[in-house]
Scaffold this motif. Sequence first.
Motif, PDB file in Angstrom:
ATOM      1  N   ARG A  10       0.816  -1.207   0.000  1.00  9.67           N
ATOM      2  CA  ARG A  10       0.000   0.000   0.000  1.00  9.67           C
ATOM      3  C   ARG A  10       0.857   1.267   0.000  1.00  9.67           C
ATOM      4  NH1 ARG A  10      -5.607   0.815   3.208  1.00  9.67           N
ATOM      5  NH2 ARG A  10      -5.935   2.955   2.589  1.00  9.67           N
ATOM      6  N   THR A  27      -9.234  -6.498  -1.433  1.00  5.85           N
ATOM      7  CA  THR A  27      -9.175  -6.339   0.013  1.00  5.85           C
ATOM      8  C   THR A  27      -8.012  -5.407   0.324  1.00  5.85           C
ATOM      9  OG1 THR A  27      -9.993  -8.593   0.315  1.00  5.85           O
ATOM     10  CG2 THR A  27      -8.912  -7.564   2.206  1.00  5.85           C
ATOM     11  N   ASP A  60      -5.888  -3.372   3.451  1.00  4.04           N
ATOM     12  CA  ASP A  60      -5.632  -3.175   4.879  1.00  4.04           C
ATOM     13  C   ASP A  60      -4.540  -2.119   4.986  1.00  4.04           C
ATOM     14  OD1 ASP A  60      -3.143  -4.526   4.500  1.00  4.04           O
ATOM     15  OD2 ASP A  60      -4.029  -6.438   5.061  1.00  4.04           O
ATOM     16  N   VAL A  61      -4.000  -1.935   6.160  1.00  4.62           N
ATOM     17  CA  VAL A  61      -3.032  -0.854   6.346  1.00  4.62           C
ATOM     18  C   VAL A  61      -1.743  -1.059   5.565  1.00  4.62           C
ATOM     19  CG1 VAL A  61      -3.920  -0.135   8.588  1.00  4.62           C
ATOM     20  CG2 VAL A  61      -2.130  -1.874   8.479  1.00  4.62           C
ATOM     21  N   SER A  62      -1.424  -2.299   5.205  1.00  3.89           N
ATOM     22  CA  SER A  62      -0.152  -2.534   4.541  1.00  3.89           C
ATOM     23  C   SER A  62      -0.251  -2.980   3.084  1.00  3.89           C
ATOM     24  CB  SER A  62       0.662  -3.578   5.320  1.00  3.89           C
ATOM     25  OG  SER A  62      -0.033  -4.808   5.352  1.00  3.89           O
ATOM     26  N   SER A  88      -9.229 -10.212  -3.734  1.00  4.74           N
ATOM     27  CA  SER A  88      -9.895 -10.947  -2.660  1.00  4.74           C
ATOM     28  C   SER A  88      -9.961 -12.444  -2.915  1.00  4.74           C
ATOM     29  CB  SER A  88     -11.318 -10.417  -2.443  1.00  4.74           C
ATOM     30  OG  SER A  88     -11.274  -9.081  -2.030  1.00  4.74           O
TER      31      SER A  88
END
Length: 167
Positions: A115, A136, A138-140, A145
Motif C-alpha cells: 500500500r 481487500t 488493509d493498512v499494509s 480478494s
Amino acid sequence: SEAISGPATLMGARVEPELVDLLSTELAPRSANVIPVDVLPLLSTALLLTWERRHGAVMTVADYLASGGVARALDTQAERAFAGLDDGRQEDVARLLLRMIRVSDSGAYSQPLDRASLTSAEIEALLPFVNARLLTADVSSVRISHESLLTGWQRLASWIQERAADL
C-alpha cells in the motif's frame, strides 16, 4: 444450505427452497453436500446480485437466473465497479490489477501490492473494487480478494492473456 439462506434470514427475507437446491448443486462437489470454502466468494456475489433483483421478501430462482447466476456474478460485479470509473481511472485500475498478477507455467496467480507504493489517487481508483469486495485493502497492502476474479472477470482475463509474457 445455511450459507445460502442464512444471510437472507438475517435480513428478514427467505430463499426459495428451489434456489437453495440449485445453488447447492452448482457449487457443492458431487461427493459432498457441503459448499467448499473456496467458492464462498462466488456464492456471496451471486446472492448479492440475486438480492438486488428480488421482488419482496423472497429470493427466487428467477431472480438468480436474471442476475446471471454464479457463472456471471464476478464479471457483473467487476464490470459494475469498472463502469463507474472515468477513462483515466479505468486505465489506473487496469495497470494496478496487472501489477498484482503473475503468470507461471501453472497459470496466473495474484500477489498483494504494498500500500505504501500506491499514491492516494491510485488508492481512490481501487476503492470501488474494495467496496464491491473484489479487492481487500488493509493498512499494509491491497490484494485481489479471491483468485477466481482472474478468470471470472472476462475483462481481466483478457488483459492477463494479452500481457501474459510481461506478467
